[in-house]
Motif scaffolding. Structure first.
Motif, PDB file in Angstrom:
ATOM      1  N   THR A  30      49.614  10.122  29.986  1.00 52.13           N
ATOM      2  CA  THR A  30      48.949   9.463  28.861  1.00 52.13           C
ATOM      3  C   THR A  30      49.891   8.388  28.347  1.00 52.13           C
ATOM      4  O   THR A  30      51.069   8.654  28.096  1.00 52.13           O
ATOM      5  N   VAL A  31      49.376   7.169  28.236  1.00 51.54           N
ATOM      6  CA  VAL A  31      50.183   6.044  27.754  1.00 51.54           C
ATOM      7  C   VAL A  31      49.758   5.687  26.339  1.00 51.54           C
ATOM      8  O   VAL A  31      48.860   6.311  25.775  1.00 51.54           O
ATOM      9  N   CYS A  52      56.352   0.398  27.113  1.00 50.56           N
ATOM     10  CA  CYS A  52      55.179   1.272  27.090  1.00 50.56           C
ATOM     11  C   CYS A  52      55.601   2.735  26.965  1.00 50.56           C
ATOM     12  O   CYS A  52      56.167   3.301  27.900  1.00 50.56           O
ATOM     13  N   HIS A  54      54.998   6.718  26.980  1.00 47.30           N
ATOM     14  CA  HIS A  54      54.094   7.557  27.763  1.00 47.30           C
ATOM     15  C   HIS A  54      54.576   9.006  27.744  1.00 47.30           C
ATOM     16  O   HIS A  54      55.707   9.287  27.398  1.00 47.30           O
TER      17      HIS A  54
END
Length: 80
Positions: A30-31, A52, A54
């Protein structure tokens, strides 16, 4: 902390059973903004680690598909 973390690129290769249902069996990543990518067999996910956030989701499995793996490699910036 982005200033002390030298990771720049994260590569994740999922090695689960062919034709497994990632929604039912779990796994994947899941980011940011809760976007989910299932841990589908032979899927590679590349993320800019410094940009990002995650998290890896747990593998649930079932009686028939009880094994799965994920190979994760972090590429880091060069330090002097």
């Amino acid at each position: 902390d982005a200033e002390t973390d030298s990771r720049r690129l994260t590569a994740m290769l999922f090695l689960s059973v062919k034709d497994s249902d990632a929604n039912e069996l779990g796994g994947g990543v899941t980011v940011e903004n809760e976007v989910k990518y299932g841990g589908v067999c032979d899927r590679m996910i590349l993320l800019r680690s410094d940009l990002c956030s995650h998290r890896q989701e747990p593998w649930k499995g079932n009686a028939e598909d009880d094994k799965a793996s994920c190979v994760t490699v972090h590429f880091v910036k060069e330090t002097v």
